[in-house]
Design an enzyme around this catalytic site. Structure first.
Site, PDB file in Angstrom:
ATOM      1  N   PHE A 227      63.002   1.141  20.484  1.00 42.10           N
ATOM      2  CA  PHE A 227      62.362  -0.080  20.958  1.00 42.10           C
ATOM      3  C   PHE A 227      62.676  -1.178  19.954  1.00 42.10           C
ATOM      4  O   PHE A 227      62.215  -1.152  18.819  1.00 42.10           O
ATOM      5  CB  PHE A 227      60.851   0.063  21.105  1.00 42.10           C
ATOM      6  CG  PHE A 227      60.226  -1.207  21.627  1.00 42.10           C
ATOM      7  CD1 PHE A 227      60.203  -1.469  22.989  1.00 42.10           C
ATOM      8  CD2 PHE A 227      59.710  -2.157  20.771  1.00 42.10           C
ATOM      9  CE1 PHE A 227      59.656  -2.655  23.486  1.00 42.10           C
ATOM     10  CE2 PHE A 227      59.163  -3.342  21.252  1.00 42.10           C
ATOM     11  CZ  PHE A 227      59.141  -3.589  22.610  1.00 42.10           C
TER      12      PHE A 227
ATOM     13  N   ASP B 285      65.890  -1.644  11.548  1.00 41.77           N
ATOM     14  CA  ASP B 285      64.846  -2.420  12.203  1.00 41.77           C
ATOM     15  C   ASP B 285      63.511  -2.020  11.600  1.00 41.77           C
ATOM     16  O   ASP B 285      62.907  -1.014  11.977  1.00 41.77           O
ATOM     17  CB  ASP B 285      64.863  -2.174  13.710  1.00 41.77           C
ATOM     18  CG  ASP B 285      63.789  -2.969  14.455  1.00 41.77           C
ATOM     19  OD1 ASP B 285      62.879  -3.507  13.799  1.00 41.77           O
ATOM     20  OD2 ASP B 285      63.866  -3.031  15.692  1.00 41.77           O
TER      21      ASP B 285
ATOM     22  N   LYS C  82      56.962  -9.455  12.428  1.00 42.58           N
ATOM     23  CA  LYS C  82      55.547  -9.104  12.527  1.00 42.58           C
ATOM     24  C   LYS C  82      54.773  -9.457  11.265  1.00 42.58           C
ATOM     25  O   LYS C  82      54.305 -10.571  11.119  1.00 42.58           O
ATOM     26  CB  LYS C  82      55.387  -7.644  12.938  1.00 42.58           C
ATOM     27  CG  LYS C  82      55.906  -7.376  14.354  1.00 42.58           C
ATOM     28  CD  LYS C  82      55.417  -6.074  14.913  1.00 42.58           C
ATOM     29  CE  LYS C  82      56.047  -5.759  16.262  1.00 42.58           C
ATOM     30  NZ  LYS C  82      55.665  -6.718  17.325  1.00 42.58           N
TER      31      LYS C  82
END
Length: 415
Positions: free
Chosen positions: A153, A238, A267
């Site tokens: 994801f 990531d 984030k």
């Protein structure tokens, strides 16, 4: 007759119901949120429009690593709001340079390419890798390939869903962007077999978050590093969810003493205040990007840089990484005590856990609704799995309280 609400559902006449109905009427239904309407937050706690308090154990998918309204982050944002919020990259601003310098230093790298959202940072890393392949490796035009992992994801843009293995993310959104090969996560041999002369990068999550906090097999990240180095391929990590303290180290790659060629961050970098993301790498990688080849009006804006710089400063002491490691061990022990009592498996690293529930007892969604009734906010994924990612500032007694509430929910589900 008195009207009652089902477990986890708002009373039909409540303020909550009003706001939920308004959102369902006026917004695209690209999410299926829990039926709670939050109005304020402080530390690890949030309060809804009815005045009920909840322990936030999702922390904005790690965007709120430092909790709600962290005083240093709020002060940095408020001070910058009063000075300058946006210049665009047509001009310099006095916050961008210090932020990028210190973020690069934290990562042991040279340069930062600032963006806004995590998906933008992944898209940026893909472009950088392809350009690097053309300019540095000599891959022929339109031949570059990037190896990814099943169950990944990395966002929901068109290019990213092109290599997703989740049918919900893909169905109906074609035609898809070519140039990606997917291999099983954790299988070093399959990854090496997929490499050829046109491979420019391997893009992986060091811990797969959306998939249910899937941990790599021991030594896997080292294997990825060795394969990439041996074949002149970039390793793109990531770390949008796993980085910046979540797993008990600054980056999840640190658990195997592995340094990728590119960190993809987001984030937590925005402190839960503004969207901030970044691609962080060496000179020889990021120098392939020239004026006009990539950009963002808001990327590197003064407000984002001020908040992001403060996040970097908070991480310098190692305090938050140490808290995540220590409290993460406490969390794992508490969750393992519940294994066999409605929990089939627990996977955790630092303050991040994926919990597989017995589907014969409950679904992940049902468990999250029951936890909502008990004052705990978290999120399900893939049917019978729930994820826990409380803020790194959570206190030990709050962590225990959360685990006690989970135990009560499991008892209720088995009754």
């Amino acid at each position: 007759m008195t009207t009652t609400a089902a477990p986890g559902m708002p009373h039909p006449d409540s303020t909550t119901r009003h706001h939920v109905s308004l959102a369902e009427t006026s917004t695209a239904r690209n999410y299926a949120p829990l039926p709670v309407v939050l109005a304020s937050g402080q530390g690890a706690w949030v309060t809804d429009v009815e005045g009920r308090r909840y322990l936030d154990c999702l922390a904005g998918y790690s965007a709120l690593n430092f909790g709600h309204a962290h005083p240093r982050l709020m002060a940095a944002a408020q001070e910058q709001l009063a000075r300058l919020t946006l210049t665009s990259r047509a001009f310099h601003n006095d916050r961008l340079g210090p932020f990028c310098r210190d973020l690069a230093d934290l990562a042991g790298m040279d340069r930062v390419l600032p963006m806004n959202t995590g998906a933008e940072a992944v898209e940026t890393a893909i472009k950088v890798a392809r350009k690097w392949g053309a300019d540095r490796k000599g891959v022929a035009p339109d031949r570059a390939t990037i190896i990814v992992a099943d169950g990944n994801f990395h966002g929901r843009t068109t290019t990213i869903v092109s290599f997703s293995t989740d049918p919900v993310a893909r169905d109906g959104f074609g035609p898809f962007t070519p140039g990606f090969r997917s291999v099983p996560y954790g299988d070093g041999a399959a990854l090496e077999a997929a490499v050829d002369e046109n491979t420019v990068a391997v893009l992986l999550e060091p811990v797969q978050g959306e998939a249910g906090v899937i941990l790599p097999p021991p030594g896997y990240l080292q294997t990825v590093r060795e394969v990439c180095s041996r074949n002149n391929v970039l390793f793109l990590a990531d770390e949008i969810q796993s980085g910046l303290g979540r797993t008990g180290t600054t980056f999840a790659c640190d658990a195997e003493d592995v340094t990728p060629d590119v960190y993809i961050l987001g984030k937590a970098l925005g402190g839960g205040i503004v969207p901030v993301s970044a691609v962080v790498s060496r000179h020889d990688v990021l120098d392939v990007i020239r004026p006009g080849s990539h950009g963002s009006t808001f990327g590197g804006n003064p407000l984002a840089a001020a908040v992001g710089h403060t996040v970097v400063e908070l991480l310098r002491s190692g305090e938050y990484q140490a808290r995540a490691a220590t409290l993460g061990e406490r969390l794992r022990n508490r969750l393992e005590d519940l294994t066999g009592r409605g929990i089939l498996a627990v996977r955790s690293r630092g303050l991040w856990a994926g919990i597989d529930l017995d589907p014969a007892l409950t679904t992940g969604r049902q468990a999250c609704l029951r936890l909502l009734d008990h004052g705990v906010l978290t999120k399900d994924t893939h049917g019978s799995t729930i994820r826990l990612a409380p803020p790194l500032i959570i206190e030990p007694d709050q962590l225990d309280w959360m685990c006690d509430r989970l135990g009560e929910v499991l008892v209720e589900a088995s009754a």
